[in-house]
Scaffold this active site. Sequence first.
Site, PDB file in Angstrom:
ATOM      1  N   HIS A  82      21.389   6.620 -69.721  1.00  0.00           N
ATOM      2  CA  HIS A  82      21.933   7.010 -71.021  1.00  0.00           C
ATOM      3  C   HIS A  82      21.707   5.909 -72.051  1.00  0.00           C
ATOM      4  O   HIS A  82      21.178   6.154 -73.143  1.00  0.00           O
ATOM      5  CB  HIS A  82      23.426   7.310 -70.874  1.00  0.00           C
ATOM      6  CG  HIS A  82      24.111   7.689 -72.147  1.00  0.00           C
ATOM      7  ND1 HIS A  82      24.399   8.996 -72.467  1.00  0.00           N
ATOM      8  CD2 HIS A  82      24.579   6.946 -73.190  1.00  0.00           C
ATOM      9  CE1 HIS A  82      25.002   9.044 -73.648  1.00  0.00           C
ATOM     10  NE2 HIS A  82      25.122   7.801 -74.100  1.00  0.00           N
ATOM     11  N   GLU A  83      22.119   4.702 -71.712  1.00  0.00           N
ATOM     12  CA  GLU A  83      22.001   3.611 -72.671  1.00  0.00           C
ATOM     13  C   GLU A  83      20.544   3.255 -72.943  1.00  0.00           C
ATOM     14  O   GLU A  83      20.189   2.881 -74.069  1.00  0.00           O
ATOM     15  CB  GLU A  83      22.781   2.385 -72.197  1.00  0.00           C
ATOM     16  CG  GLU A  83      24.278   2.608 -72.059  1.00  0.00           C
ATOM     17  CD  GLU A  83      24.936   3.175 -73.315  1.00  0.00           C
ATOM     18  OE1 GLU A  83      24.410   2.935 -74.427  1.00  0.00           O
ATOM     19  OE2 GLU A  83      25.964   3.856 -73.188  1.00  0.00           O
TER      20      GLU A  83
END
Length: 697
Positions: free
Chosen positions: A479-480
């Site tokens: 995600h990051e």
Amino acid sequence: MTQSAAINSALVDWSGLNGLPHFDRVKDEDFRSAFDAALARHDTEIDEIANSAEAPTFANTITALEVAGDELSRVSALFWNRAGAHTNETIQALEREIAPKMSRHYSRIAMNEALFRRVDTLWDKRADLGLTGEELRVLERHWKGFVRSGAKLSKEQQERLAVINETLAGLGAKFGQNVLADEKSWSLILTSEDELEGVPPFLRDAMAGAARERGEKDGVYAVTLSRSIIEPFLTFSKRRDLREKAFQAWVSRGHNGGETDNIATVREVLSLRAEKAGLLGYENFAAYKLDDTMAKNPANVNDLLMKVWRKARAKALEEEAALSGLMAEEGINGSVQPWDWRYYAEKLRERMFDFSESELKPYLQLEKIIEACFDVATRLFGVTITEVRGVTAYHPDVRVFEVRDADGTLKAMFLGDYFARPSKRSGAWMSSFQSQHKLPLKNGATGELPIIYNVCNFAKPSKGKPALLSLDDARTLFHEFGHGLHGMLSDVTYPSVSGTGVSRDFVELPSQLYEHWLTVPEILTRYAVHYETGAPMPKALLDKVLAARTFNAGFNTVEFTSSALVDMAFHTRGPVEDPMAVQAEVLSEIGLPSSIVMRHATPHFQHVFSGDGYSAGYYSYMWSEVLDADAFAAFEETGNAFDPVMARKLKNNIYSVGGSIDPEETYRAFRGKLPDPDAMLKKKGLAMVQELAGSDA
């Protein structure tokens, strides 16, 4: 760059590898004087633009604003990185001082009458200026920014708005510091085998490391409030009494009385936000925040949240019944408690899918998941990412990488900061030291290379042992990095629309979409290998993992959606005298099961109260999830998760354009249509769930 007086040159002259800062040359004590000098320099630049004798043009006004304040941007980037990822008492004291000072500074700019007249003149003449699409977006962003910051208010109203903004900045800093203080001050020390019953080796290793960080001797284990420790402890510990004790500490952050209690802060924040919205002519703060988003207004947000809530609640109640049955088998009567859920859900998963999180974890090495992240980026976008060793970053654990295009051109620098530590706030995030753009700067350079960093809070293993992740940890890393790619692949001219400079409910699309590639079978097959044997995850286990992707979906969605609904209620209702009473009222109205709590209770809801980035905006994760489910379906429809045509469309229309194009327009260019929530509900396993009558009452 011309160095201003009183600024340590290391803060503004970034002469490290490929333009990185020399982090080790910056001392905490340098920041106060540096901010004073950089703020003064920016004031001078703003005055020069506002008071120019030349008629306003896009170049001498908007472009000039885009590149003004470079020194301030650099000092700020280094300071806020340190405040979030490696703080201390000196930095925290400075944060409480600098946050209001920065707010005052930007309020003065927003309320500079001469400057606004120039921007307003350009806005009125925009159709005759021959602007490109990106330039028109940049002009619109500046004009709306001034208006939304009070440029059209009376002098008295502007002065009041400036006080409100300054006070809110200080309160946001205080809120986040209080949560961090509660997290740092609490630990549950375990020493006996009885206390450690059920705790698997990987978690014991992380808890031993956490104990050593707190000065404990060998043979001592610490449960901390770091998510990478507390969640697996709640999942595996057989000691129900210890699970309850740890859980209560976890959900009580920011609400323990005394100096770190956040309730009074929340009350004041909500009051000031409501007053701010009223001054600016909005019915409530949510209407103000949503005015420039895809959702447009609170009604659209609540419609989506409630559509999902009813299905999620029904699913969660089914899950709760199954967990209650497992407890009864063990002779435990009574209802499922929140500290029971993860423990019995894990048992249920083992029974239903014949695997446990503990069985899966040896195959999810941090190093291999990082490699998987990078490989997906190479396959989709043609970039290669190579670690550069021997470069000093802002903490010894931080790693430095070069990102190059297919032709070898340096595209970005990337820093990965993966392990939890007491000096780091909880959660995970992406940020940048500088954003990509192509404008000439006053230091003689043209454009800037994006310098992006990811911060996570994974449990650090003992020396010589690999860091093992949960599946949720691995998703967080993807995600990051998706956010990171949004910054690193940016290809725009103007910094204000670079990378993640998009509307709040669009910014999570690139990150949430990227998560999908973690569970693409060929990625898991290649990178999910056992940390001891190197053997790939057995196909039978892989199949079970994929089959279980929607397991516990009711719980997960209820946790999130309840938080989003409370956020919207806070910012759409009238005055809030007792925030916890309002939270309880909303949760009662929607029928939150007693076995589940909000993912982020009000006193530690940092998305919403540690600054206003996600205030009246926590819903945006779900709004973006509607988009990301539909976007990944575009790849699934081709039969190839790395389809080159779709990948090219994704890069050109989502990851590289930042905010230079309207989000609806750019999504249509990628997909050919706008999505509806059905793909998202299907992804979550909620599409066929029957809503319960009265579940929203």
